[in-house]
Design an enzyme around this catalytic site. Structure first.
Site: not given
Ligand code: GAR
Length: 205
Positions: A16, A93, A95, A112, A150, A153, A183
């Site tokens: 991302n 990752m 919170i 997300h 807070e 998601d 995404e």
């Molecule tokens: C992505 O799918 C993102 O949406 C998810 O982790 C992945 C990261 O991939 N995020 C979550 O689950 C947050 N709650 P990336 O490091 O290749 O962008």
């Protein structure tokens, strides 16, 4: 027009982040610029992506700061030093506390990998989200970009895109399709949309 100064917070592969950097290169993102990438994991490939793009990369881990408060203070110090206007959580990752999210009200975006309010909140991250979607047997999933408050998601939704689940999908194939079809499109578009608004505010201030 003054460009919005963006920090991207990451933990892992950083696809991302790559989508944001590519969108900046192609001009899709033109109201803001990524000034720094902050990882809470020294091994994150996202840091290599930042280096390849000539963007500063920092590692700030909870391990070195012991408490959540000290960890967040270190992030805040890095953000303040660089006069960051907008924070993008791109596969971050960890919170963030209410103290942190209140400080940057409507200035933190998260992507997300589901259609919120499905498969979200504490414990739903990365592949686990897709495992849960497949276990439930949904035929449509997708991705959501939202402001961070807070509630994990729980902040205001900015963009969503639906993606079809296919017969025989594994969490990995579904994750990849959600990234490619949702995404990597809605995150850069949302970064530009929010940056455009903030950049106008910056000009007025
Ligand atoms: C992505 O799918 C993102 O949406 C998810 O982790 C992945 C990261 O991939 N995020 C979550 O689950 C947050 N709650 P990336 O490091 O290749 O962008």
């Amino acid at each position: 027009m003054a460009k919005v100064r963006i920090a991207v917070l990451v933990s892992g592969g950083g696809t991302n982040l790559q989508a944001i950097l590519d969108a900046q290169n192609s001009g899709i993102i033109h109201s803001g610029a990524v000034e720094v990438v902050i990882s809470n994991n020294a091994e994150a490939y996202a840091l290599t992506r930042a280096a390849n793009a000539g963007v500063e990369g920092l590692t700030i881990t909870k391990k070195e700061y012991h408490t959540q408060e000290a960890f967040e203070d270190a992030i805040i110090a890095a953000l303040e030093e660089r006069a960051i206007d907008l924070i993008v959580l791109a596969g971050f990752m960890s919170i963030l506390s209410e103290r942190f999210t209140r400080r940057y009200d409507h200035r933190i975006l998260n992507v997300h990998p589901s259609l919120i309010p499905s498969f979200c909140g504490q414990g739903f991250y990365g592949l686990r989200v897709h495992e849960a979607a497949l276990q439930k047997g949904v035929k449509v999933t997708g991705a959501t970009v939202h402001f961070v408050n807070e509630i994990p998601d729980g902040g205001e939704i900015i963009a969503q895109k639906a993606v079809a689940v296919q017969n025989g999908d594994t969490p990995e194939t579904l994750q990849r399709r959600v990234m490619e079809e949702a995404e990597w499109i809605i995150l850069p578009a949302s970064v530009e949309a929010v940056s455009a608004v903030l950049s106008k505010q910056k000009d007025i201030d």
